[in-house]
Write a protein that holds these residues in place. Structure first.
Motif, PDB file in Angstrom:
ATOM      1  N   ARG A 357       0.807  -1.193   0.000  1.00 45.92           N
ATOM      2  CA  ARG A 357       0.000   0.000   0.000  1.00 45.92           C
ATOM      3  C   ARG A 357       0.851   1.259   0.000  1.00 45.92           C
ATOM      4  O   ARG A 357       0.457   2.309  -0.469  1.00 45.92           O
ATOM      5  CB  ARG A 357      -0.791  -0.059   1.298  1.00 45.92           C
ATOM      6  N   ARG A 358       1.995   1.123   0.636  1.00 47.93           N
ATOM      7  CA  ARG A 358       2.831   2.299   0.782  1.00 47.93           C
ATOM      8  C   ARG A 358       3.653   2.479  -0.481  1.00 47.93           C
ATOM      9  O   ARG A 358       4.464   1.639  -0.832  1.00 47.93           O
ATOM     10  CB  ARG A 358       3.729   2.098   1.988  1.00 47.93           C
ATOM     11  N   ALA A 362       6.713   8.094   0.352  1.00 44.65           N
ATOM     12  CA  ALA A 362       6.680   7.494   1.678  1.00 44.65           C
ATOM     13  C   ALA A 362       7.462   6.183   1.663  1.00 44.65           C
ATOM     14  O   ALA A 362       8.212   5.873   2.587  1.00 44.65           O
ATOM     15  CB  ALA A 362       5.237   7.239   2.098  1.00 44.65           C
ATOM     16  N   ARG A 363       7.268   5.430   0.589  1.00 46.52           N
ATOM     17  CA  ARG A 363       7.974   4.170   0.476  1.00 46.52           C
ATOM     18  C   ARG A 363       9.476   4.412   0.354  1.00 46.52           C
ATOM     19  O   ARG A 363      10.273   3.742   1.006  1.00 46.52           O
ATOM     20  CB  ARG A 363       7.462   3.398  -0.746  1.00 46.52           C
TER      21      ARG A 363
END
Ligand code: ADP
Ligand code: MG
Length: 710
Positions: A357-358, A362-363
């Motif tokens: 999901r990330r 952010a990842r």
């Protein structure tokens, strides 16, 4: 039917298929069963035999038994009562009569069974109202001196496109061509057993004198030899990978007094159980050695495995190494993350969070923290093992619910420690800790996991009230809904699990569930919302976007929601101690292990919990046994034992370990004597006759041997 458990696939690497030429339907069916090499065919054993070597006088044919008789048709006509059927009367040489009855028949039947024809008939004898009879027997016209078979006729596991006659010929040819030479030295085979070649020829073509009983209960020495061969190959391959592992290097992670481990322990609101302490020590001892740990931590649902994992992670981080924790679903990973952050961040640990999901920035930020080593602990789903995840120095890898991961995924995780600065230029592997709430019975652990150390938490944390399990028929659904109201009024929470619609359980985060399961859950959600207007009812299913799933889960664990209607996505690991009632709809459709997992979502706090298994009649025999087992015991080990009884080890493992080798012939419960022998012989063989060991493994496991090493 004898208790023959066997997969249809052959144990070999499929040989090059005959190129180009169009293959007949039966030939293609052989391919589909994996029967593509002589040895595969030779190892495709009969599931039973038919005795066409003898004729039984009609007077001696026993009701309920199969028999072959011969005689002359005295009368043959179509009757219309009670329904249209062909009825022939057969008289044998002694003058006794047998009625042959065919509800489905063709003109060819009438011709072959015309009065005056001499026929040989085989089928089950019944004591009919008008004397002995056979319904739909096999028959063929014979002369006075048509010879009887000299061998028992094998009946093979086949498929619709594969006639027995074709398969029999193919197997006989395979048997002649297969290399069945003896690879084992004399002293590696128990005395009194035939050679593999003799055993196979005997089992495929037993002489008329062979006792059907010993063949069918598999106690015959020929069967014993086959089982022993298979168990030995299994042991050899496991021991070999254990030895290979012992040659690998891993970082030395020692538990330091007063270090992170002790700090975490001191900060916990409760003390460890004796069992948790013991397994913690076992793990710590492994970590302190410069060989990769390969340990399974098993403990019933709710036994408290997470804190043991956290303590192991603390040891690794204290020693200056990173730890990765991988869970099969996003929900579970999220819970671990929350718990570990709560426990470890106050102690100065940075916990990174990686899921599918990330994405994007952010990842990338997380990946940077992992690569730089800033993140001591990395928690996530399969996202943890993606190619772009680089660890600065991964010392310990933990896999939760390990049976939900494939072998390849565990291997990838192990390869996440690269030779470099961190390893002093050496090739190393991280330590591996696998966790499972599905306990493996001892005999299974001995075979499938001979390459694994096992730690068992055999004690639940104190203060738990045992779950009461009730079996309730679907017709009492409304009462069950009233029960829910009572529970919610008391401030408790309730799970309602919707039935499994299809066998095919989806992998990973549960996307791709069949739609029917979803529509069912949606309907139930609507029904419960209408029936319980004063209660917050949530819905959780695999097709929801992960963010939404997480939001619902957060509301439920936060107590804003009284009832959670869910598909089996909640099966593993979910921990909401205030939940005290679990309703499982169509419980008869679930497997035992799965029911136990689901039930384990309640009874996690001090409140008395109830699990309602709703079932619909009619119940199958195994469905009945499963529900009974659930009602009788809460003990995961006992459940696993009964599961093994009900399903047999092949299937038991099959559901869990897709990709790992299954035992085709041996039965761990029945063949424990042979298993012990194989365990004894395997190390000797590896030392004294490595060539023989290799040939044995290749013959039985072929390409799968590599796979077993993970
Ligand atoms: P599982 O083994 O099924 O993964 P968990 O690790 O989720 O079990 O633990 C179940 C619950 O028991 C959690 O709420 C956990 O915090 C709690 N717990 C674990 N160990 C103890 C203990 N020694 N005493 C009291 N509660 C504990
Ligand atoms: Mg758990």
């Amino acid at each position: 039917m004898p208790a023959v458990k066997r997969t249809a696939t052959a144990a070999e690497t499929p040989a090059a298929k005959s190129a180009g030429a169009a293959r007949s339907a039966p030939a293609k069916a052989l391919d589909r069963l994996g029967l593509t090499t002589p040895i595969a065919l030779a190892l495709h054993l009969p599931m039973r035999y038919e005795d066409e070597t003898r004729l039984v006088p009609i007077a001696e044919a026993q009701a309920g038994r199969s028999a072959q008789v011969e005689g002359t048709v005295t009368d043959c006509r179509v009757e219309f009562r009670p329904r249209r059927q062909l009825v022939a009367h057969l008289q044998d040489d002694a003058g006794d009569e047998l009625v042959l009855r065919f509800v489905n028949f063709y003109p060819s039947h009438q011709k072959a069974l015309a009065a005056g024809q001499r026929v040989r008939v085989r089928g089950e004898v019944r004591g009919g109202f008008f004397g002995r009879e056979m319904v739909h027997p096999q028959f063929r016209g014979v002369g006075e001196d048509t010879p009887l078979a000299t061998e028992l006729t094998p009946v093979y596991p086949a498929s619709a496109q594969l006639p027995q006659v074709y398969l029999r010929k193919a197997v006989a040819a395979g048997l002649r061509r297969a290399d069945l030479s003896e690879v084992l030295p004399r002293d590696a085979v128990p005395a009194g057993l035939p050679s593999l070649r003799e055993a196979l020829f005997f089992l495929h073509q037993p002489p008329a004198s062979a006792g059907l009983a010993t063949l069918e209960d598999q106690s015959h020495p020929a069967w014993q030899r086959l089982k022993y061969e298979e168990l030995l190959a299994q042991q050899l391959s496991q021991m070999q990978s254990r030895r290979e592992r012992a040659r690998l290097k891993a970082p030395v992670l020692t538990r330091r007094g007063g270090g992170l481990h002790d700090q975490l322990l001191a900060a916990l609101p409760w003390g460890l159980t004796g069992a948790q302490q013991r397994v913690g020590d076992e793990i710590a001892a492994d970590l302190a050695i410069d060989q990769p740990m390969h340990r399974l931590l098993q403990g019933d649902v709710g036994a408290g495995k997470t804190v043991v994992a956290a303590l192991a992670a603390a040891v690794a981080m204290d020693a200056g190494w990173q730890c990765a924790l991988m869970a099969p679903t996003e929900i579970l990973a999220e819970q671990h993350f929350a718990k570990l952050v709560q426990w470890l961040e106050p102690l100065g640990v940075t916990v990174a969070w990686l899921t599918g999901r990330r994405k994007g920035k952010a990842r990338q930020a997380m990946l940077d923290k992992v690569a730089s080593g800033e993140a001591g602990l990395v928690v996530g789903t399969h996202a943890v093992i993606q190619d772009d995840v680089h660890f600065a120095k991964l010392g310990l890898a933990i896999v939760d619910e390990q049976h939900r991961f494939g072998v390849a995924q565990r291997l990838t995780l192990r390869h996440k420690l690269q030779a470099g600065e961190a390893t002093g230029g050496l090739q190393m592997e991280p330590h591996l800790l696998m966790m499972s709430a599905t306990p493996i019975p001892r005999t299974l652990a001995m075979t499938y996991y001979a390459d694994l150390e096992v730690s068992t938490i055999d004690e639940l944390p104190p203060g738990r009230t045992p779950i009461v399990t009730k079996l309730i028929a679907e017709s009492r659904r409304l009462e069950v809904i009233e029960r829910i109201r009572d529970e919610v009024v008391k401030g408790r929470q309730v799970y309602w699990v919707c039935p499994l619609i299809e066998e095919s359980e989806s992998e990973g985060d549960g996307r791709g569930k069949p739609l029917s399961e979803l529509s069912n859950a949606t309907q139930t959600h609507a029904d419960l919302t209408a029936a319980l207007p004063e209660v917050g009812v949530g819905l959780l299913h695999g097709r929801m976007p992960p963010a939404e799933k997480a939001a619902v889960m957060a509301q439920f664990s936060g107590g804003q929601m009284g009832v959670l209607v869910a598909t089996t996505v909640i099966e593993v690991g979910v921990d909401v101690p205030n939940a005290s009632l679990m309703v499982i709809e169509h419980a008869e459709r679930f497997g035992l292990a799965q029911l136990h997992q689901l039930r384990g979502r309640v009874g996690r706090g001090a409140v008395a919990s109830v699990c309602v298994l709703m079932f619909s009649n009619p119940l199958s025999e195994t469905g009945k046994q499963r529900l009974k087992a659930m009602a009788e015991t809460n003990d995961g080990f006992e459940i696993a034992r009964r599961d093994l009884d009900i399903r047999g080890p092949g299937e038991f493992m099959g559901a869990r370990q897709s990709g790992d080798a299954l035992l085709r012939f041996s039965d761990l419960a029945e063949d424990s004597g042979l298993l012990e022998l194989a365990r004894e012989v395997a190390p000797r063989l590896l030392d004294a006759h490595p060539g023989a060991a290799k040939a044995q493994v290749a013959r039985w496991l072929g390409a799968r041997a590599e796979f077993l090493k993970a």
